[in-house]
Design an enzyme around this catalytic site. Structure first.
Site, short mmCIF file in Angstrom:
data_model
loop_
_atom_site.label_atom_id
_atom_site.label_comp_id
_atom_site.label_asym_id
_atom_site.label_seq_id
_atom_site.Cartn_x
_atom_site.Cartn_y
_atom_site.Cartn_z
N ASP A 175 12.70 -5.96 7.33
CA ASP A 175 11.65 -5.07 6.82
C ASP A 175 12.27 -3.76 6.38
O ASP A 175 13.46 -3.52 6.57
CB ASP A 175 10.61 -4.83 7.93
N ASP B 270 0.86 -1.18 0.00
CA ASP B 270 0.00 0.00 0.00
C ASP B 270 0.89 1.23 0.00
O ASP B 270 2.07 1.17 0.39
CB ASP B 270 -0.93 0.02 1.22
N GLU C 238 0.06 -0.95 5.75
CA GLU C 238 1.12 -0.47 6.66
C GLU C 238 0.98 1.02 6.93
O GLU C 238 1.24 1.48 8.03
CB GLU C 238 2.50 -0.76 6.05
N GLU C 239 0.57 1.77 5.92
CA GLU C 239 0.53 3.23 6.06
C GLU C 239 -0.61 3.70 6.95
O GLU C 239 -0.65 4.87 7.32
CB GLU C 239 0.43 3.89 4.68
ZN LIG Z 1 6.76 2.09 4.21
#
Ligand SMILES: [Zn+2]
Length: 454
Positions: free
Chosen positions: A181, A87, A155-156
């Site tokens: 990550d 995303d 994630e955002e």
């Molecule tokens: Zn990111």
């Protein structure tokens, strides 16, 4: 040209461009998210990475997050997890030199750029990891321990995808030995006296607390205000809070970073960094003043981000509220942060609430097999680069993995200039094509090191 295992990245740029063109935008209000691009993104992957999709199992978790498993030859070894998210933060064409979802190229040679939302954050890493695995499968490599690819879809915003994947892995009793990550990168000019490029690897990340301050009062007409209105009372609280920053101090990770980087300086600086027992207070003051970034490294930070008062110009506020965003230093806690706010404000009429909080994450070790592998892979991909641990100032999905792994590292294998870092979550996000290909090389090396050839 068909991709060959010996030429990783030959099609990688095309793949990145195709995936950047799919506008997988996360919306803070999840109900506003358009899911069609997410479906298209998931559908595109098997076509772009056929060998990978033949060799790995894929599960769709929490609606749109992806978990791939590549079975290893040594089932008793602790698995590896390569994380990324697909995303992106929303973007419109306004203010962009090249449209955010066109993946246009500009320039040539070493200066060639690929433009678009998600190039740096985080489709670049995602594509590089997929390229690395695809190349390994084609080369007949099989991982020793199970290898997972864990790709979040939100994630955002809320990070529910990564959280659900971690819950799933935990329920299966899986404890990864190495989790990688996004996070740090290869950077330059961030440390006084060091001219070489520096690979900063996040070994921990700060906690986050959202605190709301509320003052309630019987409203009334603005022509007959009380001595201290709700808004004025709230403003006084904010001023008091701003006057009381959190206490500063070096964490063990800060000190390790200073020692590592200080060893590469010369002259008086070398002496300063080499004699921390004496120069520590001086350095603490220096970090506090050098930049907002270095100041944030040495303490819990607080920022008032939202304010609200009356609905009308001529009505007193019955309720005035402020939101404070606090980033909790490693070694401190959510409770200590809230207590600090209460003491700084010293006004019981200002009601403090904590709608959201997460503690700083545990610190991953800077020794042992996972660290050594990461470090040597960085050294091979970026010769002459100094590798140092640091504490990430922002939050990432990887913090969820701290529950099931002691070795969680945050590093994107890309060289990013200060200017490029400034385009993260902003306009004109872009990446050097050469840097992207170097990142593909990094993941190709890493995946090969985790396996043995059949
Ligand atoms: Zn990111």
């Amino acid at each position: 040209m068909a991709p060959t295992p010996d030429a990783p990245g030959s099609d990688a740029l095309d793949h990145l461009r195709e995936l950047v063109r799919i506008p997988t935008m996360s919306r803070t209000d999840v109900a506003e998210t358009e899911w069609a691009p997410f479906d298209s993104f998931i559908e595109a992957l098997p076509r772009l990475y056929p060998a990978l999709h033949g060799a790995l199992d894929r599960e769709i978790v929490a609606g749109h997050s992806l978990l791939y498993r590549w079975a290893g030859t040594e089932p008793s070894s602790a698995p590896t997890v390569l994380m990324a998210h697909y995303d992106v933060v929303p973007a419109t064409e306004e203010g962009w030199e090249h449209p955010p979802f066109a993946a246009e190229l500009s320039g040539a040679g070493d200066e060639q750029l690929v433009w678009g939302r998600g190039t740096l954050d985080d489709k670049g890493s995602l594509v590089a990891a997929l390229e690395g695995v695809e190349a390994a499968v084609l080369a007949g490599v099989v991982p020793r321990a199970d290898l997972y690819l864990s790709f979040g879809h939100d994630e955002e915003t809320v990070g529910s995808g990564a959280q659900a994947i971690v819950e799933l892995l935990a329920s299966r009793g899986i404890r990864p030995g190495f989790v990688l990550d996004e996070g740090g990168a290869v950077v330059e000019g961030i440390f006084p006296g060091v001219t070489q490029p520096i690979a900063v690897v996040g070994v921990s990340e700060k906690g986050i607390v959202t605190v709301t301050l509320t003052v309630e009062q019987g409203g009334g007409h603005a022509s007959t205000p009380p001595k201290l209105s709700a808004t004025a009372r709230l403003a006084r609280a904010i001023v008091r809070l701003n006057r009381k920053p959190f206490r500063s101090g070096f964490t063990p990770t800060n000190l390790e970073m200073i020692e590592t980087l200080g060893g590469h300086t010369s002259g008086p600086l070398h002496w300063v960094f080499g004699n921390l027992w004496l120069t520590r207070p001086l350095l603490l003051g220096l970090f506090g003043r050098l930049s907002d970034e270095t100041a944030a490294m040495i303490r819990t930070t607080q920022a008032v981000t939202q304010l609200s008062g009356s609905q009308a110009a001529n009505a007193l506020a019955e309720r005035a509220t402020a939101t404070v965003n606090i980033r909790v230093a490693v070694g401190s806690s959510v409770a200590a942060a809230v207590e600090h706010v209460r003491r700084a404000i010293r006004d019981p009429e200002v009601v403090i609430a904590v709608p959201q909080a997460s503690e700083p994450s545990p610190v991953s070790p800077t020794s042992g097999p996972a660290w050594d592998l990461l470090r040597s892979t960085i050294a091979d991909s970026y010769p002459g680069t100094i590798v140092t641990p640091y504490v990430m100032l922002a939050a990432s999905d990887s913090r969820h993995y701290a529950r099931i792994s002691d070795n969680v590292y945050r590093f994107s294998p890309f060289r990013m200039s200060k200017q490029e870092r400034g385009t993260l979550h902003a306009m004109n996000e872009r990446m050097h094509v050469a840097t992207f290909l170097r990142g593909v090389e990094f993941y190709t090396r890493l995946v090969r090191s985790l396996g043995s050839e059949n």
